[in-house]
Design an enzyme around this catalytic site. Structure first.
Site, PDB file in Angstrom:
ATOM      1  N   SER C 298       1.512   3.105  -2.956  1.00 33.71           N
ATOM      2  CA  SER C 298       1.240   4.481  -2.664  1.00 33.71           C
ATOM      3  C   SER C 298       2.124   4.751  -1.284  1.00 33.71           C
ATOM      4  CB  SER C 298      -0.094   4.597  -2.389  1.00 33.71           C
ATOM      5  OG  SER C 298      -0.995   4.051  -3.025  1.00 33.71           O
ATOM      6  N   HIS C 391      -7.902   6.177  -1.468  1.00 28.52           N
ATOM      7  CA  HIS C 391      -8.122   4.914  -1.910  1.00 28.52           C
ATOM      8  C   HIS C 391      -9.401   3.850  -1.207  1.00 28.52           C
ATOM      9  CE1 HIS C 391      -5.007   5.531  -4.870  1.00 28.52           C
ATOM     10  NE2 HIS C 391      -4.143   5.564  -4.037  1.00 28.52           N
TER      11      HIS C 391
END
Lengths: 460, 460, 460, 460
Positions: C298, C391
């Site tokens: 990410s 997340h």
């Protein structure tokens, strides 16, 4: 499958238009069937061929028994290969010249094969040809000259129903009613008595799978019924009881295969059963990884008949030296518990009141069943009982013999109430298959092996 | 079609397990292909047969050209029928005894047919066999002894791809990308240059239909591209222009069929085209009842070649007495407008600068094209141009001949830029078909009939 | 989904007929939009309402920017609840009398909610309303008075896109081209450059899943791209390289989630992401039981901006006492390797020639990134980086920080080339989520925990 | 719809895991339902929310009547909006400040709406909420304080079952058995007696269509049964006779709508009927262009009750001046043919032996029925009979009144055996609807109009 419906509509349209153009009248007499077939074989226009094919199949279906007899006879006598052509092509055949082989192959091919291929182009042609073969099979025994027609039709159907074209589908309460209706109609091992009964057989603790051909989307060619249980079931009653309480499929460790049915009579002799079982094993293992055992509960459909004949002294093919010691236990038990003069009547009487005399008869009867399965051969490597032959050739283990397992009239009359568990162990299937097919050796559970050695081989 | 995927997974599992049990190694040499084939024909266990079949197809795919050559040669030499058996069965043949015919049929059947049937059981077996035939066709001209292998493979494929098993499907921008990719790859009449181009061809004012076989769900066997327009289109440019503005499909009265493609080379000689066209006609009529005309815009793929040969004096098969008056108009026009020495070079030069000299050349060229289609026969009732032959045998009307209709290099090189409209009138299709096939008579539009009488027949 | 198409055809028909009956003209001016809306809210005939709804949506789509501005302004000013009614209902409200509450609820509901509900009945109504909200969002900042219109539209969309109505679907090369086109269009994390690129991202060693709503069958609401690998990937380059060699998905033990995209701007603020990830985890585990790790790769989309501001002295919100020791390593490394006056220019220069100076800068930069994620809070329990916040709130572990992981311009400009692996361990997800949301505690891998204690907390 | 099943499996998994983590025990007492609901409203973790939602729905389903009573009471008393918050927000409300409106809207929204939205996220959440409302409706009359709970639930369901999300599907013998079972269960107009009966109603000369919501794929929300005939049918017997011979659907020119059923009680008050009828009209017209008439055969479900009350002198709301002349014909006919003292008993007796006295009673009874439909108003523009009100508001024509059309006990008891044909003419539907809704004018066939003028209006 919407595609199919759509296609049907279209070809119906083509066929209807073509029909007009063919100048066919609805009431055209049945004796023209053979003429139409000749036109179809000769025809070059594909659209009109579809119309012709459809017309022939409609006429065939609506014609009476005599008309069909006549039609089949004509197929046999007039749609075979020309003997003259065969003789010439045979004479010209030269192994060095491929063209002479091609000509010979062409010469021996019966024109009715091309006819069947063209009939298949009609809407629902495949279904109609399967139905036609079913009618043909009815006549085969009385009319052996039709065997060549059957050979041709079977040849094509076997080609079209090649395993590569079939697909496995789960059948459940979300399946189309039209399909489920077929399941009820085709179930012949343990018959299904109406929708309520069917519904129980398709509940969450059950599985049902069938093979389907794309041209017959609502017709299972063969299907198997499975119950998910917590043990190897020894009696059929519970499994087919519409009132049986629902159990948790995710807690089950055993898959009981309790019924396998070939559905379409017109496909007789084209076998799918062993593929089906193996794919279902594979699929169940994927869906429910907790399953540990895959076992059948199967009848012995010719046991009673063979045993009756033996007891009546009509046949001699039981292996005498192994049989006699078993009869020494069996016949006194019979005599003691029944007054019936005929032994088979005695057996029947006793089994009907099974509970009281079970102790006396169960052991001897189970041993006779074991002898029947293990020793009686139809041919080398093929045992006498068709169901046993199927599973053993498939690589199954003869796991357990259950006396008093099916008390229905059918179960009594055919199997004297005995049912057999065959166990499928994916690890052993290939080895067992080879051993059985090559050497006639039957894989047995430990318990049965001991029983076999002690009471059957041992007493030899 | 989820069923297919599922089945594949299952049979892969079976095949993988079987593979281990067969003791096959990944690197097993290619010369064992024939041995594996022998084992497959002899094998009795169905699961292991699937594993074997899959293995053979994998080996075949990964083997090099020499290995494949050798494999095909072995199929031809060692997997044919036994001559000895044929001779014996021929000698024993008695038309009165069906069993002797059955034995003869069996004796002449090449074992490779059974081999192909068993290979078809592997996952994706059908696709692999179609690909195998494609490779085989490549070798046929150089190796005529392979023709018997091809005959067997074609025989089976023709049986499996029987029209009764195919289904028509519409192809549009909602079709799977995997399928659309095949459309781009197989379009050979007017090639598709990437996804943007494809997208235009599948827009709302277009239709595309294909025939599919259930075993090859993402493979169109044959497909046709249609444009919905307000007139009979005479030039191809607009129809294949990715920038062409969108029109209203519900306002269209004409369906232009501008491209038909057979997709799978391995199915060469197994024809679906006439069925496809007729079903598409029927379907379009249902969806868009306002459509009044169904017309193709088709090339004349051998016209330039034949005309060049004629002008070069290489061939003599043009009907002389009809031709000469036409040439009297054509050759002076050529000479006047071009300085090229060779007539074909002159034609080409003129057509490339089409606009300026159109007036002079258009009429004579159109008449030569009409003569080419209407008078040159490959055989009685079958005209010389394959595309014309296809549509006329299908019952179409020769509607219009368009000079300068396809200015692409391919269009120029093959058809001298001429394109033809064939019109399908559902009411006349059967009659036209019969007239063409039986008597060689070509249905023409009024305008062309007049032209034909005046300039071609009339000058005779 | 054929049902949808079919329905559309039908409602189009109804709508077309209704249109005539409404006496609407194609060119009806845009200022009638509000009038039509008033008619729609008042209308009692359902069929004519569908026609009206469709007409309004068509007019809105074809109207220009000014017309839309005016329409939204009218919705805000004239389709809100009547103040008079609210005042009366407020005054009459008595907690003991349910009817007074009902009246109050009714009084405060803006009529535009009913308008939107009725617009939704038009063919493609849902898609049109989502698009309308997208336009509305564009105007929100400049026109804060539109916020009440947005609140109403969002309220309805959130209700209609309730998680219970969504379904997860795998997206692959067999998906419809129309859907895949959307994937290319909506991918904004690592853009897809054409069909070839897309095809690689959907190959056998990849997975892509999206959430779909039944009313928008070809529109993924959100989708995630996954690569199946043999390790935790630290750099993005390989994963998005269209030339990357194919690997065996069945040999992979790691699923790398490398791109998550919200597709429809008009659904902003209605979140699906956490459901999607968890269902995809569950599904991948079912399909590929050999997978051991589920990890993201990410970006840190605001890291560079925040660090630049810090180095320029523009902001003060970095936690000073933890930051200073890190800068003591970082700034000398910068100064030593670059002559750029501005620190951010120096960083950028160094990173662009990453390989040579990696050793010097990697450690300090990684630590600053760790500080940025772990210590900078937007609010208690919500960290500053939006991707990290997503997340970590989802229960992931902060697994690894990779310097030089994304060398694209976008990667450099936004994240200084740093990418982060977040690991999803199904066993820990709930506990991590609770710890983060309740106490702001971040779950870290052992290595990062050590780093964190040694260099960040420890130096405090 | 495989998507649904798949989703369910996934969310089950999520839910099961979540369940463990919530520390919930299977036997958790029912009085915790409200506590769980509070946790659900407060919960931030989406996965655990799904688990909670599922748990609450399971507990609700398994709890007994008292537990449910208590749960609903708690929803009413404790999950409404806070009066304090409402008062404050009301006081602060300023029409000039949008934010104060937003706050007021928020303040009046009962928290149970958010609860229901979150419950909907559970697997099968929508179905469970529909079932919950069905239970709630049972209690509404006795517990008027529950009306606010019902208002909230109905509000959400109406939003979710917005017409834009429904799809029309044909139901036939190929539909899933699970769906067909529902049809049998929900058919309440002319009950279906088992699968054989059902099968006849779905045969080729019949059509059945239903509206479906994507979240309830096997649940028809409303469905209509249609018979394709060659005339406007006046009696119901033939249409529902399972032995009725099959007719040719392509020869039919009339579509008889003989049964419309709302299926889900939990959706009471959310109407789909008029959409359904109009879409079915449109679809039938597409499939069978030869259809010329679309007509219902409908009961008058309150006619007998109203007439009995009138004859017993219990009500006065029949329009006296029109009624009296009719009774002058009717009462003597009654007295002459029956000895029953009570007029209603006399009517009943006569109708049971309908054939003999038809001539005497038919005319007067038909006229009373016409008066009942045309003159008795529930409110201006809404007639007294609910079925008539439905069709007339839909734009149908009052076509024919049939005496002795339904001789079943139900038909006699409710409608005195009278059935009505309403005709749908697509061209007139909108005009009729407007005339009825705006002016209370009823469109009648010529014959009925004459009858109406002569015997009803005329005698005035």
């Amino acid at each position: 499958m919407p595609g199919i419906k759509w296609l049907e509509r279209i070809t119906n349209t083509v066929a209807d238009r073509g029909r007009e153009l063919l100048g066919l009248r609805e009431d055209e007499a049945k004796n023209s069937l053979a003429d139409l077939c000749r036109r179809l074989i000769a025809g070059r226009g594909e659209a009109s061929n579809i119309a012709l094919a459809r017309e022939i199949l409609r006429l065939f279906e609506s014609t009476d028994k005599d008309g069909k007899d006549e039609f089949f006879a004509t197929l046999a006598s007039q749609f075979g290969p020309a003997p003259q052509g065969i003789s010439e092509a045979s004479a010209a055949f030269d192994p060095e010249k491929p063209a002479t082989l091609a000509r010979l192959i062409e010469a021996v091919e019966p024109p009715r094969q091309e006819l069947f291929r063209r009939l298949n182009m009609a809407p629902h042609g495949t279904a109609s040809l399967v139905a036609m073969r079913s009618e043909l099979l009815d006549r085969l025994r009385a009319n052996p000259e039709l065997s060549s027609v059957d050979a041709d039709l079977k040849h094509l159907l076997a080609s079209w129903f090649n395993r590569g074209f079939l697909r496995l589908q789960r059948i459940d309460w979300h399946s189309p009613a039209a399909l489920l209706e077929k399941i009820m109609q085709y179930e012949s091992v343990h018959s299904i008595d109406g929708w309520r009964d069917l519904r129980r057989r398709l509940a969450d603790d059950r599985r049902c799978f069938g093979f389907f051909h794309p041209a017959l989307p609502d017709e299972p060619l063969i299907f198997v019924e499975v119950a998910l249980t917590g043990e190897v079931t020894a009696e059929i009653g519970f499994l087919i009881d519409p009132e049986a309480p629902l159990t948790d499929p995710y807690a089950a460790d055993t898959a009981m295969f309790y019924s396998i049915n070939n559905a379409l009579r017109g496909l007789r002799g084209i076998s799918f059963g062993n593929f089906l079982l193996k794919q279902v094993l594979s699929d169940l293992g994927d869906e429910l990884p907790q399953l540990k055992r895959f076992v059948t509960l199967s009848p012995m459909p010719r046991f009673a008949e063979r045993l009756n004949m033996l007891l009546a002294g009509d046949i001699e093919d039981w292996p005498r030296e192994r049989l006699d010691p078993l009869l020494e236990d069996f016949e006194p038990a019979l005599a003691e518990h029944s007054n019936q003069a005929s032994p088979s009547a005695a057996v029947f009487e006793l089994l009907q009141n099974f509970d009281q005399h079970a102790a006396a008869l169960a052991g001897p009867l189970a041993r006779l069943a074991l002898l029947y399965i293990s020793a009686m051969k139809r041919s080398p490597g093929v045992c006498c009982d068709p169901v046993a032959a199927f599973h053993l050739a498939n690589g199954a283990v003869l796991e357990r013999i259950n006396v008093g397992a099916d008390k229905s009239v059918k179960g009594m009359t055919q199997s004297y109430g005995v049912m057999v568990n065959y166990l499928y162990d994916p690890e052993q299937v290939v080895a067992n298959h080879e051993a059985f097919v090559q050497e006639g050796r039957i894989a047995m559970s430990r318990a049965l092996k001991r029983e076999h050695e002690k009471h059957i081989v041992g007493k030899r």
